[in-house]
Design a protein around this motif. Structure first.
Motif, PDB file in Angstrom:
ATOM      1  N   PHE A 282       0.832  -1.196   0.000  1.00  0.00           N
ATOM      2  CA  PHE A 282       0.000   0.000   0.000  1.00  0.00           C
ATOM      3  C   PHE A 282       0.872   1.253   0.000  1.00  0.00           C
ATOM      4  CE2 PHE A 282      -1.927   3.550   2.178  1.00  0.00           C
ATOM      5  CZ  PHE A 282      -3.194   3.633   1.617  1.00  0.00           C
ATOM      6  N   SER A 283       1.867   1.261   0.880  1.00  0.00           N
ATOM      7  CA  SER A 283       2.725   2.436   1.009  1.00  0.00           C
ATOM      8  C   SER A 283       3.562   2.670  -0.239  1.00  0.00           C
ATOM      9  CB  SER A 283       3.641   2.271   2.223  1.00  0.00           C
ATOM     10  OG  SER A 283       2.889   2.076   3.392  1.00  0.00           O
ATOM     11  N   MET A 284       4.039   1.570  -0.829  1.00  0.00           N
ATOM     12  CA  MET A 284       4.967   1.695  -1.954  1.00  0.00           C
ATOM     13  C   MET A 284       4.270   2.012  -3.269  1.00  0.00           C
ATOM     14  SD  MET A 284       7.615  -1.139  -3.487  1.00  0.00           S
ATOM     15  CE  MET A 284       6.278  -2.067  -4.229  1.00  0.00           C
ATOM     16  N   ALA A 285       3.052   1.477  -3.469  1.00  0.00           N
ATOM     17  CA  ALA A 285       2.413   1.528  -4.782  1.00  0.00           C
ATOM     18  C   ALA A 285       2.214   2.955  -5.281  1.00  0.00           C
ATOM     19  CB  ALA A 285       1.074   0.792  -4.729  1.00  0.00           C
ATOM     20  N   GLY A 286       1.629   3.793  -4.428  1.00  0.00           N
ATOM     21  CA  GLY A 286       1.365   5.155  -4.858  1.00  0.00           C
ATOM     22  C   GLY A 286       2.636   5.956  -5.093  1.00  0.00           C
ATOM     23  N   ILE A 287       3.648   5.716  -4.270  1.00  0.00           N
ATOM     24  CA  ILE A 287       4.913   6.436  -4.431  1.00  0.00           C
ATOM     25  C   ILE A 287       5.553   6.093  -5.775  1.00  0.00           C
ATOM     26  CG2 ILE A 287       7.248   6.736  -3.526  1.00  0.00           C
ATOM     27  CD1 ILE A 287       5.104   8.112  -1.856  1.00  0.00           C
ATOM     28  N   ILE A 288       5.614   4.801  -6.104  1.00  0.00           N
ATOM     29  CA  ILE A 288       6.207   4.386  -7.380  1.00  0.00           C
ATOM     30  C   ILE A 288       5.395   4.927  -8.549  1.00  0.00           C
ATOM     31  CG2 ILE A 288       6.664   2.386  -8.845  1.00  0.00           C
ATOM     32  CD1 ILE A 288       7.587   0.887  -6.416  1.00  0.00           C
ATOM     33  N   PHE A 289       4.067   4.864  -8.423  1.00  0.00           N
ATOM     34  CA  PHE A 289       3.178   5.363  -9.473  1.00  0.00           C
ATOM     35  C   PHE A 289       3.471   6.829  -9.770  1.00  0.00           C
ATOM     36  CE2 PHE A 289      -0.953   7.339 -10.572  1.00  0.00           C
ATOM     37  CZ  PHE A 289      -1.230   6.656 -11.748  1.00  0.00           C
ATOM     38  N   PHE A 290       3.604   7.650  -8.737  1.00  0.00           N
ATOM     39  CA  PHE A 290       3.762   9.082  -8.956  1.00  0.00           C
ATOM     40  C   PHE A 290       5.213   9.512  -9.127  1.00  0.00           C
ATOM     41  CE2 PHE A 290      -0.545   8.884  -7.349  1.00  0.00           C
ATOM     42  CZ  PHE A 290      -1.185   9.697  -8.275  1.00  0.00           C
ATOM     43  N   LEU A 291       6.177   8.658  -8.771  1.00  0.00           N
ATOM     44  CA  LEU A 291       7.560   8.992  -9.099  1.00  0.00           C
ATOM     45  C   LEU A 291       7.782   9.017 -10.602  1.00  0.00           C
ATOM     46  CD1 LEU A 291       9.941   7.235  -6.526  1.00  0.00           C
ATOM     47  CD2 LEU A 291       9.674   9.677  -6.968  1.00  0.00           C
ATOM     48  N   SER A 292       7.003   8.206 -11.343  1.00  0.00           N
ATOM     49  CA  SER A 292       7.121   8.249 -12.805  1.00  0.00           C
ATOM     50  C   SER A 292       6.715   9.608 -13.339  1.00  0.00           C
ATOM     51  CB  SER A 292       6.275   7.141 -13.435  1.00  0.00           C
ATOM     52  OG  SER A 292       4.906   7.352 -13.196  1.00  0.00           O
ATOM     53  N   PHE A 293       5.697  10.242 -12.728  1.00  0.00           N
ATOM     54  CA  PHE A 293       5.328  11.608 -13.116  1.00  0.00           C
ATOM     55  C   PHE A 293       6.404  12.601 -12.684  1.00  0.00           C
ATOM     56  CE2 PHE A 293       1.031   9.766 -13.226  1.00  0.00           C
ATOM     57  CZ  PHE A 293       0.576  10.288 -14.427  1.00  0.00           C
ATOM     58  N   TYR A 294       7.012  12.350 -11.525  1.00  0.00           N
ATOM     59  CA  TYR A 294       8.075  13.235 -11.059  1.00  0.00           C
ATOM     60  C   TYR A 294       9.235  13.235 -12.051  1.00  0.00           C
ATOM     61  CZ  TYR A 294      11.960  14.974  -8.229  1.00  0.00           C
ATOM     62  OH  TYR A 294      13.056  15.679  -7.776  1.00  0.00           O
ATOM     63  N   TRP A 295       9.645  12.039 -12.502  1.00  0.00           N
ATOM     64  CA  TRP A 295      10.763  11.969 -13.452  1.00  0.00           C
ATOM     65  C   TRP A 295      10.424  12.671 -14.768  1.00  0.00           C
ATOM     66  CZ3 TRP A 295      14.604  11.223 -10.695  1.00  0.00           C
ATOM     67  CH2 TRP A 295      14.786  10.145  -9.828  1.00  0.00           C
ATOM     68  N   GLN A 296       9.229  12.433 -15.285  1.00  0.00           N
ATOM     69  CA  GLN A 296       8.920  12.895 -16.633  1.00  0.00           C
ATOM     70  C   GLN A 296       8.285  14.280 -16.682  1.00  0.00           C
ATOM     71  OE1 GLN A 296       7.426   9.772 -19.422  1.00  0.00           O
ATOM     72  NE2 GLN A 296       7.374   8.472 -17.612  1.00  0.00           N
ATOM     73  N   SER A 297       7.483  14.633 -15.694  1.00  0.00           N
ATOM     74  CA  SER A 297       6.788  15.921 -15.737  1.00  0.00           C
ATOM     75  C   SER A 297       7.511  17.005 -14.942  1.00  0.00           C
ATOM     76  CB  SER A 297       5.357  15.765 -15.201  1.00  0.00           C
ATOM     77  OG  SER A 297       4.630  14.874 -16.000  1.00  0.00           O
ATOM     78  N   VAL A 298       8.103  16.634 -13.821  1.00  0.00           N
ATOM     79  CA  VAL A 298       8.800  17.629 -12.999  1.00  0.00           C
ATOM     80  C   VAL A 298      10.252  17.778 -13.458  1.00  0.00           C
ATOM     81  CG1 VAL A 298       9.540  18.228 -10.660  1.00  0.00           C
ATOM     82  CG2 VAL A 298       7.281  17.202 -11.043  1.00  0.00           C
ATOM     83  N   ARG A 299      10.946  16.642 -13.609  1.00  0.00           N
ATOM     84  CA  ARG A 299      12.344  16.707 -14.039  1.00  0.00           C
ATOM     85  C   ARG A 299      12.486  16.710 -15.561  1.00  0.00           C
ATOM     86  NH1 ARG A 299      15.468  15.918  -9.229  1.00  0.00           N
ATOM     87  NH2 ARG A 299      17.235  16.489 -10.540  1.00  0.00           N
ATOM     88  N   GLU A 300      11.424  16.400 -16.286  1.00  0.00           N
ATOM     89  CA  GLU A 300      11.360  16.461 -17.754  1.00  0.00           C
ATOM     90  C   GLU A 300      12.329  15.498 -18.433  1.00  0.00           C
ATOM     91  OE1 GLU A 300      11.584  20.478 -19.127  1.00  0.00           O
ATOM     92  OE2 GLU A 300       9.964  21.182 -17.822  1.00  0.00           O
ATOM     93  N   PHE A 301      12.490  14.301 -17.847  1.00  0.00           N
ATOM     94  CA  PHE A 301      13.288  13.262 -18.492  1.00  0.00           C
ATOM     95  C   PHE A 301      12.430  12.520 -19.512  1.00  0.00           C
ATOM     96  CE2 PHE A 301      15.556  13.139 -14.215  1.00  0.00           C
ATOM     97  CZ  PHE A 301      16.628  13.910 -14.666  1.00  0.00           C
TER      98      PHE A 301
END
Length: 522
Positions: A282-301
């Protein structure tokens, strides 16, 4: 295939089971790097953040809802037969998903993939339990768990590579050759096994579990999308879903052939291990899901780079999952679980401090520690679950373990997604309204849509051109603020898991003689 031949071929059979596991797990991790692409109306299907959450949860909910019955059916009808049927459905549904024309088709095809995966997953652990003797079982399960790390590595990096060279559907179409390979090897290396005393399928249990889960997750996702719990369809779905799930649990405790055998939970090895797995996933799922947005939308990779950034974390799981049985023998399952869950909590604490410009090596290091600690905990927990149920009911025990993981994953994405959405909307409404006042091209409906997620905001930025540039920095900061809040919620659940392990987990693993005695008495 006779028992002696099956024993000689057990490690080759494990390799086939790992192929089955790889194709199922890699599919979910592949999807994570494609989320931004799928949200694009031109390059993808124009899915909103809620639709993307449903694309993930349609898979996991059907998966979780049918695991009980699939495990029981595998025990009754034959585990290899269920593996073959599940892989066939999964491969066909993967091809359908690849050619989806809109978000609705994508969600429906993903649900079909979940149906196939539900038939496959319980059989992998139950075959291991029946083929490997107790003294080798922990090692086999460690390799099985390590395959999850390998899938984490293959999924994002292969997905990013495919997205940069082909259309988005290729990330699903790539499943088909792996399915064909698994089917070709299945009949040579996997023995057929079944429990002749397995009960009847629990039709009512299935009919109760699926709508109960769907209604609860629908309510959570919709509450996050609207930033409100007051709409009748939101709280109505939540209340009705909880009521149906309560009725499901009541039915399972009374029926003679339950999908979820509540008697398993009388063994603390089983119940504490299931609770620990649920809390961690439960704790890990949402973090991993939204880290993909962090990499691509926030850091623009780009997607391929975002996929490569998952490799260190996957490496940690690949290394420590096979090593965890040795660590259990050295320090005991309780001490190891405490150290692992505490390390996971430290990673969540770090995520509460992450910034737009946080050095990459720091994020990668803590992600590595998190997944390594998860692997250290999950392998002995899975072995404890499988060794605490009779071999004849291995499919049912495996189904409970996998259902716990899938339900926790679905709820983690839904709940933490709602947390991020609510915080993001609250932070962005002022900036979006200010842009709307300056531009006649932005309607109140555009503001409401753009406030749903960072991807929706970036779509509006692209449409407005230079006039929308003022939204980029606030959108990134608002998303990171939402990520902080989600990480804090994850930390709270991680600490809850730490308490569960500290208070209730048994200190010593069962001996092999104990396993054999339980198998004979069952």
């Amino acid at each position: 295939m006779d028992q002696q031949t099956a024993y000689r071929r057990r490690w080759g059979g494990l390799a086939v089971l790992i192929i089955c596991l790889l194709v199922i797990v890699a599919d979910n991790t592949i999807l994570n790097v494609a989320l931004k692409t799928l949200s694009d109306p031109q390059r993808g299907v124009g899915a909103s953040q809620a639709q993307l959450a449903w694309a993930i949860n349609a898979y996991t909910l059907v998966f979780a809802g049918l695991l009980f019955t699939s495990g029981v059916l595998g025990d009754r009808w034959g585990r290899r037969r269920m593996l073959v049927a599940g892989l066939t459905v999964f491969g066909a549904a993967s091809a359908l998903t690849a050619y989806s024309q809109n978000p609705e088709q994508l969600v429906a095809a993903r649900a079909a993939m979940g149906f196939g995966a539900a038939m496959v997953m319980p059989q992998t652990l139950s075959v291991i339990t029946n083929v490997f003797p107790p003294e080798e079982r922990a090692r086999a399960i460690g390799l099985w768990a390590g395959a999850v790390g390998l899938a984490m590595a293959i999924g994002p990096s292969a997905g990013g590579l495919l997205l940069e060279n082909f259309w988005w559907g290729s990330i699903f179409l790539v499943n088909v050759p792996f399915v064909l390979l698994g089917l070709a090897l299945m009949f040579v290396l996997i023995p057929e096994s079944r429990n002749e005393d397995a009960g009847r399928p629990d039709v009512l249990g299935v009919l109760l579990s699926i709508p109960g889960l769907v209604l609860v997750v629908y309510g959570i996702i919709t509450a996050g999308q609207r930033a409100s719990l007051t709409d009748w369809d939101v709280y109505g779905a939540l209340l009705l879903g909880v009521a149906i799930l309560a009725l499901f649990v009541f039915h399972e405790s009374r029926t003679t052939d339950p999908s979820l055998d509540v008697r398993f939970f009388r063994d603390p090895r089983f119940s504490v291990s299931v609770a620990t797995i649920m809390v961690l996933f439960f704790s890990m799922a949402g973090i991993i899901f939204f880290l993909s947005f962090y990499w691509q939308s926030v850091r623009e990779f780009p997607p391929f780079v975002a996929g490569l950034l998952v490799l260190p974390a996957a490496l940690g799981q690949m290394i420590f999952a096979p090593l965890s049985p040795t660590l259990v023998r050295l320090v005991g399952p309780r001490a190891l679980a405490l150290a692992g869950v505490a390390t996971v909590c430290c990673s969540f604490a770090f995520y509460t401090q992450i910034r737009v410009d946080t050095p990459l090596y720091m994020i990668i290091t803590f992600f590595f520690l998190q997944t390594s600690a998860m692997a250290v905990v999950l392998t002995p927990a899975t072995n404890a679950i499988m060794s605490s149920v009779p071999p004849g009911k291995a499919g049912a025990g495996s189904a409970v373990q996998n259902t716990a993981r899938q339900i926790a994953t679905a709820m983690g994405v839904a709940v933490l997604g709602a947390v991020i959405s609510i915080r993001y909307r609250a932070d962005m409404e002022g900036d979006l309204n200010a842009v709307a006042e300056r531009s006649h091209d932005v309607s109140p409906k555009d503001v409401q849509t753009a406030a749903e997620s960072i991807e929706a905001t970036m779509t509006l930025v692209q449409r407005l051109g230079p006039a929308g540039e003022a939204l980029v920095a606030p959108a990134k900061e608002a998303f990171v603020a939402g990520l902080h809040l989600a990480a804090l919620v994850s930390l709270c659940f991680g600490l809850l898991g730490l308490v569960v392990v500290w208070v209730w987990m048994p200190g010593d693993p069962p001996s092999h003689e104990e396993d054999d005695r339980e198998a004979r008495t069952s």
